[in-house]
Structure formats: C-alpha cells, structure tokens
Design an enzyme around this catalytic site. Structure first.
Site, PDB file in Angstrom:
ATOM      1  N   GLY A  33       0.775  -1.236   0.000  1.00  0.00           N
ATOM      2  CA  GLY A  33       0.000   0.000   0.000  1.00  0.00           C
ATOM      3  C   GLY A  33       0.805   1.283   0.000  1.00  0.00           C
ATOM      4  O   GLY A  33       0.232   2.373   0.051  1.00  0.00           O
ATOM      5  N   ASP A  73      -4.774  -6.244  -5.874  1.00  0.00           N
ATOM      6  CA  ASP A  73      -3.656  -7.158  -5.618  1.00  0.00           C
ATOM      7  C   ASP A  73      -4.199  -8.500  -5.157  1.00  0.00           C
ATOM      8  O   ASP A  73      -5.243  -8.563  -4.501  1.00  0.00           O
ATOM      9  CB  ASP A  73      -2.720  -6.591  -4.538  1.00  0.00           C
ATOM     10  CG  ASP A  73      -1.296  -7.112  -4.673  1.00  0.00           C
ATOM     11  OD1 ASP A  73      -1.105  -8.341  -4.635  1.00  0.00           O
ATOM     12  OD2 ASP A  73      -0.380  -6.296  -4.833  1.00  0.00           O
ATOM     13  N   ASP A 102       3.271  -1.406  -9.998  1.00  0.00           N
ATOM     14  CA  ASP A 102       4.508  -1.856  -9.357  1.00  0.00           C
ATOM     15  C   ASP A 102       4.509  -3.383  -9.281  1.00  0.00           C
ATOM     16  O   ASP A 102       5.171  -3.975  -8.438  1.00  0.00           O
ATOM     17  CB  ASP A 102       4.628  -1.249  -7.956  1.00  0.00           C
ATOM     18  CG  ASP A 102       6.070  -1.228  -7.453  1.00  0.00           C
ATOM     19  OD1 ASP A 102       6.986  -1.167  -8.293  1.00  0.00           O
ATOM     20  OD2 ASP A 102       6.277  -1.280  -6.226  1.00  0.00           O
ATOM     21  N   ASP A 129      -6.999 -11.238  -8.590  1.00  0.00           N
ATOM     22  CA  ASP A 129      -5.961 -11.313  -9.611  1.00  0.00           C
ATOM     23  C   ASP A 129      -6.242 -10.282 -10.702  1.00  0.00           C
ATOM     24  O   ASP A 129      -7.316 -10.285 -11.299  1.00  0.00           O
ATOM     25  CB  ASP A 129      -5.934 -12.727 -10.192  1.00  0.00           C
ATOM     26  CG  ASP A 129      -4.779 -12.964 -11.155  1.00  0.00           C
ATOM     27  OD1 ASP A 129      -4.065 -11.990 -11.482  1.00  0.00           O
ATOM     28  OD2 ASP A 129      -4.582 -14.117 -11.572  1.00  0.00           O
ATOM     29  N   LYS A 147       6.705  -0.934 -13.504  1.00  0.00           N
ATOM     30  CA  LYS A 147       7.995  -1.543 -13.217  1.00  0.00           C
ATOM     31  C   LYS A 147       8.373  -2.511 -14.342  1.00  0.00           C
ATOM     32  O   LYS A 147       7.562  -3.329 -14.764  1.00  0.00           O
ATOM     33  CB  LYS A 147       7.942  -2.315 -11.897  1.00  0.00           C
ATOM     34  CG  LYS A 147       9.258  -3.008 -11.526  1.00  0.00           C
ATOM     35  CD  LYS A 147       9.078  -3.976 -10.372  1.00  0.00           C
ATOM     36  CE  LYS A 147       8.765  -3.268  -9.096  1.00  0.00           C
ATOM     37  NZ  LYS A 147       8.655  -4.197  -7.944  1.00  0.00           N
ATOM     38  N   TRP A 174       2.511   2.907  -2.321  1.00  0.00           N
ATOM     39  CA  TRP A 174       2.283   3.843  -3.429  1.00  0.00           C
ATOM     40  C   TRP A 174       0.959   4.579  -3.264  1.00  0.00           C
ATOM     41  O   TRP A 174       0.874   5.777  -3.511  1.00  0.00           O
ATOM     42  CB  TRP A 174       2.341   3.092  -4.767  1.00  0.00           C
ATOM     43  CG  TRP A 174       3.742   2.911  -5.266  1.00  0.00           C
ATOM     44  CD1 TRP A 174       4.863   2.782  -4.491  1.00  0.00           C
ATOM     45  CD2 TRP A 174       4.175   2.858  -6.616  1.00  0.00           C
ATOM     46  NE1 TRP A 174       5.972   2.633  -5.287  1.00  0.00           N
ATOM     47  CE2 TRP A 174       5.587   2.679  -6.590  1.00  0.00           C
ATOM     48  CE3 TRP A 174       3.525   2.917  -7.837  1.00  0.00           C
ATOM     49  CZ2 TRP A 174       6.339   2.576  -7.762  1.00  0.00           C
ATOM     50  CZ3 TRP A 174       4.273   2.819  -8.999  1.00  0.00           C
ATOM     51  CH2 TRP A 174       5.669   2.654  -8.965  1.00  0.00           C
TER      52      TRP A 174
END
Length: 222
Positions: free
Chosen positions: A75, A94, A134, A110, A174, A77
């Site tokens: 959490g 998530d 991320d 998912d 990322k 970000w």
C-alpha cells in the site's frame, strides 16, 4: 543474567538459524536509510519513495483525480497518492491482502482475471488520469522465465492503461533491466507523446528493476 545480556544471546542464537541470504537481507534492511525513513514517515514500505522520486521528476500526481494502483500491496504507493493528491479517487488491486487505506478502494483479486478490468473501471467511476503498476511476477529462479512472466504483467498493465486512461493521462510500470522490450515500446510510443525509462534513487543499485514512464496519452479527454 541481566535482561540486556539475555536479549543479546537470543539475537545471536536466532541469527545462527538464518540462511546466509536471509541474514544478508536482514542486515541490508537494518542499514537501509529508506526503510528507516519509511517507518518515520508512516509509509508501509520503502517503495513509497520510488514513487515520490518519480513524481518529483515527472510531476505524475499533479492534478490527479482518478488513479489506479496495480499491485497495491502493501500500500505504500497509494499512501503517497493520498498524501500528494488527497482529493483523488484511488483504486488498487492485488492478490495479496492489503490493510485498508483511508480514501482508497482495494480489490483483493488477480489483475489478470477476466472481470478485473471492468471492476476496476466501475470502482474508479470514470477514465483514469494515472495508472501505476509496481507489479512483478513471483520469481522461479530461471532468469528468462522470470523476465517473461514480469513482462507479461507489464503488457497486461499497458493494455489496461490504453483502454482506461483519459486523454493526456500517464502510465508508470515496473520493468526489468534492459527496460521495455521493443514491441511494447513501440506500442507505448503509438499511444503516448513521451516514453522514458528511469531508475529512481530509492531503487536499490543491485536491483534489476527500472520504471517506464509514459505521459501524454493520445486518447480522448474524459
């Protein structure tokens, strides 16, 4: 034996049971200034500073009103988003459970599930002006496989951004060393006016992670 002497003995005994890799990880954590700063600032992870540093350079959160956080756990970000853009509607997703964050809608599921994009869009209440990712695939120890798995997530996040961003919006994801592969880079350049790669100072020097920053989405305004 004094209390302090007992504590010292326990630490030494516990340390002996650790593997060399876990001992190195713990040592690194204990001496990491970002870890210490995260605790002082109330962030759930040192990763918060990666977004803070990227935002300082690219002004990602300026005027943000709808933000999606892909791979939100734990959490950090979203905490940064809430601090920098307190009026923004933030939705995160998530597989891992994430403790509640005030002002953030969290979906525990998912991201690759068929109904995930629609649920994110519904929770957001409109087109996003910033999509953050991320996410990284769980590693299996095989370099090529790990790279393909992570880049598969980046590709899925990219298509989500293309389909859900408002005109002028931004996308941050990322990626691994070497950056975005050529096909994905071409796709991003087709849909965004600016595409760059960056490694924020908070990203450990030994880490293979980089971030792709795509700004100026060419779609229609919200």
């Amino acid at each position: 034996m004094s209390r302090s002497g007992k504590d010292r003995e326990t630490r030494l005994k516990t340390a002996k049971k650790r593997t060399a890799s876990s001992a190195r990880w713990l040592q690194r954590q204990l001496n990491d200034p970002y870890v210490k700063q995260a605790k002082a600032d109330g962030y759930r992870s040192r990763a918060a500073y990666k977004l803070i540093e990227l935002d300082e350079k690219y002004a990602l959160l300026r005027g943000a009103t709808r933000v999606v956080d892909l791979g939100i756990a734990p959490g950090g970000w979203s905490q940064v988003v809430r601090k920098q853009a307190p009026k923004a509607n933030v939705v995160g997703i998530d597989l891992l459970p994430t403790d509640p964050i005030e002002g953030v809608t969290i979906l525990e599921m998912d991201f690759l599930a068929d109904d995930a994009p629609a649920m994110l869009e519904q929770a957001l209440g409109g087109k996003a002006d910033l999509v953050l990712s991320d996410m990284a695939a769980n590693t299996v120890g095989h370099k090529q496989t790990d790279h393909l798995r992570t880049m598969g997530l980046v590709e899925a996040a990219t298509w989500f951004a293309i389909e859900n961003l408002a005109g002028g919006g931004a996308f941050v994801a990322k990626v691994l060393a070497g950056g975005t592969d050529q096909d994905l880079l071409t796709l991003l350049k087709q849909h965004f006016r600016s595409v760059k790669h960056a490694k924020p100072p908070a990203s450990r020097k030994g880490s293979s992670e980089w971030y792709v920053i795509a700004q100026g989405f060419k779609g229609e305004p919200a």
